[in-house]
Design an enzyme around this catalytic site. Structure first.
Site, short mmCIF file in Angstrom:
data_model
loop_
_atom_site.label_atom_id
_atom_site.label_comp_id
_atom_site.label_asym_id
_atom_site.label_seq_id
_atom_site.Cartn_x
_atom_site.Cartn_y
_atom_site.Cartn_z
N HIS A 157 0.82 -1.22 0.00
CA HIS A 157 0.00 0.00 0.00
C HIS A 157 0.86 1.27 0.00
CE1 HIS A 157 -3.22 -2.81 1.13
NE2 HIS A 157 -2.34 -3.26 2.00
N SER A 278 13.97 22.34 -14.96
CA SER A 278 12.77 23.13 -15.15
C SER A 278 13.17 24.47 -15.74
CB SER A 278 12.06 23.33 -13.81
OG SER A 278 11.23 24.46 -13.87
N LYS A 284 15.08 22.23 -9.70
CA LYS A 284 14.46 20.96 -10.05
C LYS A 284 15.27 20.08 -10.98
CE LYS A 284 10.43 20.13 -9.85
NZ LYS A 284 9.03 19.87 -9.67
N GLU A 291 8.78 9.32 -16.73
CA GLU A 291 7.38 9.68 -16.96
C GLU A 291 6.95 9.36 -18.39
OE1 GLU A 291 7.09 13.26 -13.66
OE2 GLU A 291 7.63 13.76 -15.70
#
Ligand code: ARG
Length: 458
Positions: A157, A278, A284, A291
Site C-alpha cells: 500500500h 525546469s 528541479k 514519466e
C-alpha cells in the site's frame, strides 16, 4: 486512368479520397526489405519448379536487387497511386525489366505476400525486443550485485511494511522482464510458419514448393491452412500482447523511479543524462524519461486494443480492415524499443542513496513482524497472540514517539514477561533481512543465489 496493376475491369481511376483511404504506402514502405526477400525466395522457387524459366528468374532477381539498393540509397520514388509497398516494387520491376516482371506474381497474391512480409518484420522485431530485454535484465543484475546488502523499506500500500534489500527489489524486476523475454521466445516459436503459397485464400493450381520458400525465408515449416494463413494476425496480436505486458512492467518501474527520486523519498539520484531541468524552477531535476516511459504504456496498450477491435468480427478470409494492423504494431514496437533502452540507461546510471534507504527502512515500525516472530520462536506464543502483543508494543512506541528498538526491556516486559534482551537482536533492519533466508526471500545470501541463477541464464 485505371490502375496499372489491377485496373483491367475498371474504366476510370479512383476518387482522390478513395486513394487516400486506400493507400498504405506511407507506412508499409517499412516492409520493403521483407517484401524483396520474400519475392526473391518466391522467384527462386518458381524457377526450381519450372513455373518460370531460369532466365526470367535471373532477370527478376537482378531487378529486385537493383530496387533494394535504390530504396536503401533513397533514390526510389514511392507512389500513392500504387497503393502499397508490394505494388510499388512490382511496378518498378516492370520499369526495369519489362513484361517479365509480371511473371513474379504467379501463384501468389498480395494476401499471402503481406502476411509473409509482416510476419518476417514482426519476427525480426521480436529479436530486437529480446536483445533489449537482455540489456535491461543485465542492468538490474549489476545493480542487484552491488546492493545485495543494501537495506530499504519494502512496501505494501506504498507504506513501509518490512525491510528488504535493494538487491532483492532489483531481482523482482529481473523476474518480470525475464518472463517478458520468455513470452518473446514463445511468440517467435508460434509464428515460425511461412504464409507464402497460400495465395489469395485457396492455395494455387501451380505445383509450388512451399517447403522450399519456408526454408529459404528462415521459417520452421509452411502454414497448414491457406484460409487461416491470409486471415491470421495472431502473430501481430501476440506481439502487442507481450508488448503491453512488458510496458505495464516498465510503467510500474517508471512509477517507482518517479517516487524514489522525489526529495521526499530521496532513495535514488537520476543521472543528468536521464533527467531534465525546469525552465522556471532552478532547483528541479525532473524524471522526464521515466514519466514518458510510463506514458508510452498508454500507447502500447492502446495499440493492442485497437488491433483486437479491428480483427473482431472479420469474416474469413482477408478483408482490407487488416491493412490497419501495421501502424499499430509499428508504433508499439517503436515505443517499446525506446522505453526499454531508456530504462536500461536510467537503471544503470541511477545513483543509489543507501543512507536514505536505510533510514527509511528502520522507520515506521518495519521490524514489528520480527518482534512477533521472536515471541513465537523464543517464548512459544501462538502467532496470533504474538501479533496482538506486538501491536501493543507498536502502540507504546507510538505514544513515546520512538522506534521499537528504542523501547526499554522493562517496557517490553510489561507487554509480555517472557521477553528478554535477546529481542533487540531482531529489531534491527540488518538482522531482519538477514533472517529471511526462505527460498526466494530477501536475505542477502538468498539474493546472491538468485543472481547466480540468472547470470547462468543470461
Ligand atoms: N496493402 C494491403 C494490406 O496491407 C495488401 C493486401 C491487399 N490485398 C487485397 N486483397 N486488397 O493488407
Amino acid at each position: 486512368a485505371s490502375n496499372q496493376m489491377w485496373g483491367g475491369r475498371f474504366a476510370s481511376g479512383p476518387d482522390a479520397i478513395m486513394e487516400e483511404i486506400n493507400a498504405s504506402i506511407d507506412f508499409d514502405r517499412k516492409l520493403y526489405a521483407q517484401d524483396i526477400r520474400g519475392s526473391l525466395a518466391h522467384a527462386a522457387m518458381l524457377a526450381k519448379t519450372g513455373i518460370v524459366s531460369s532466365e526470367d528468374c535471373d532477370k527478376i532477381t537482378h531487378g529486385l536487387n537493383t530496387i533494394l539498393s535504390e530504396i536503401e540509397d533513397g533514390k526510389f520514388v514511392f507512389s500513392r497511386q500504387l497503393e502499397d509497398i508490394h505494388m510499388n516494387i512490382e511496378s518498378r520491376l516492370a520499369e526495369l525489366i519489362g513484361p517479365t516482371a509480371g511473371r513474379l506474381h504467379t501463384a501468389r497474391s498480395r494476401n499471402d505476400q503481406v502476411a509473409l512480409d509482416f510476419r518476417l518484420w514482426v519476427k525480426e522485431e521480436l529479436g530486437r525486443t529480446e536483445a533489449a530485454l537482455t540489456r535491461l535484465i543485465t542492468a538490474f543484475l549489476d545493480k542487484a550485485d552491488q546492493h545485495a546488502d543494501t537495506v530499504m523499506p519494502g512496501f505494501t500500500h506504498l507504506q513501509s511494511a518490512q525491510p528488504v534489500t535493494f538487491g532483492h527489489h532489483c531481482m523482482a524486476y529481473v523476474e518480470m522482464f525475464g518472463r517478458d523475454r520468455q513470452r518473446v521466445r514463445h511468440a517467435i516459436e508460434h509464428m515460425d510458419e511461412s504464409p507464402i503459397g497460400a495465395a489469395a485464400l485457396a492455395g494455387t493450381g501451380f505445383a509450388i514448393d512451399r517447403e522450399m520458400t519456408a526454408k529459404a525465408l528462415g521459417f520452421r515449416e509452411p502454414t497448414r491452412n491457406s484460409i487461416d494463413t491470409v486471415s491470421d494476425r495472431d502473430f501481430a496480436l501476440e506481439f502487442l500482447s507481450l508488448a503491453s505486458i512488458c510496458a505495464v512492467h516498465l510503467s510500474r518501474l517508471a512509477e517507482e523511479i518517479v517516487i524514489w527520486s522525489t526529495p521526499q523519498f530521496g532513495f535514488v539520484r537520476l543521472s543528468d543524462a536521464f533527467s531534465t531541468g525546469s525552465s522556471i524552477m532552478p532547483q528541479k531535476k525532473n524524471p522526464d524519461a521515466a514519466e514518458l516511459v510510463r506514458a508510452k504504456t498508454g500507447r502500447i496498450n492502446g495499440s493492442l486494443i485497437a488491433l483486437l477491435t479491428i480483427m473482431k468480427g472479420l469474416p474469413l478470409a482477408y478483408s482490407k480492415d487488416m491493412q490497419e494492423d501495421k501502424e499499430q504494431v509499428f508504433d508499439a514496437a517503436e515505443s517499446l524499443e525506446l522505453s526499454l533502452a531508456a530504462m536500461a540507461g536510467m537503471v544503470s546510471d541511477m545513483e543509489i542513496r543507501a543512507d536514505q534507504m536505510r533510514k527509511a527502512a528502520g522507520s515506521g515500525y518495519s521490524t514489528a513482524t520480527d518482534l512477533a516472530d521472536w515471541l513465537v520462536r523464543e517464548a512459544g506464543l501462538p502467532f496470533r497472540d504474538a501479533h496482538h502483543a506486538t501491536g501493543r508494543a507498536v502502540a507504546m512506541a507510538e505514544e513515546k514517539q520512538c522506534e521499537l528498538a528504542e523501547l526499554s526491556l522493562q517496557d517490553l516486559q510489561t507487554i509480555n514477561p517472557a521477553i528478554t534482551s535477546g529481542i533487540f537482536d531482531v529489531l534491527t533492519v540488518d538482522a531482519s533481512v538477514a533472517s529471511r533466508q526462505s527460498f526466494g526471500g530477501t536475505a542477502p545470501s538468498q539474493v546472491r543465489k538468485q543472481i547466480a541463477w540468472w547470470r547462468a541464464r543470461i
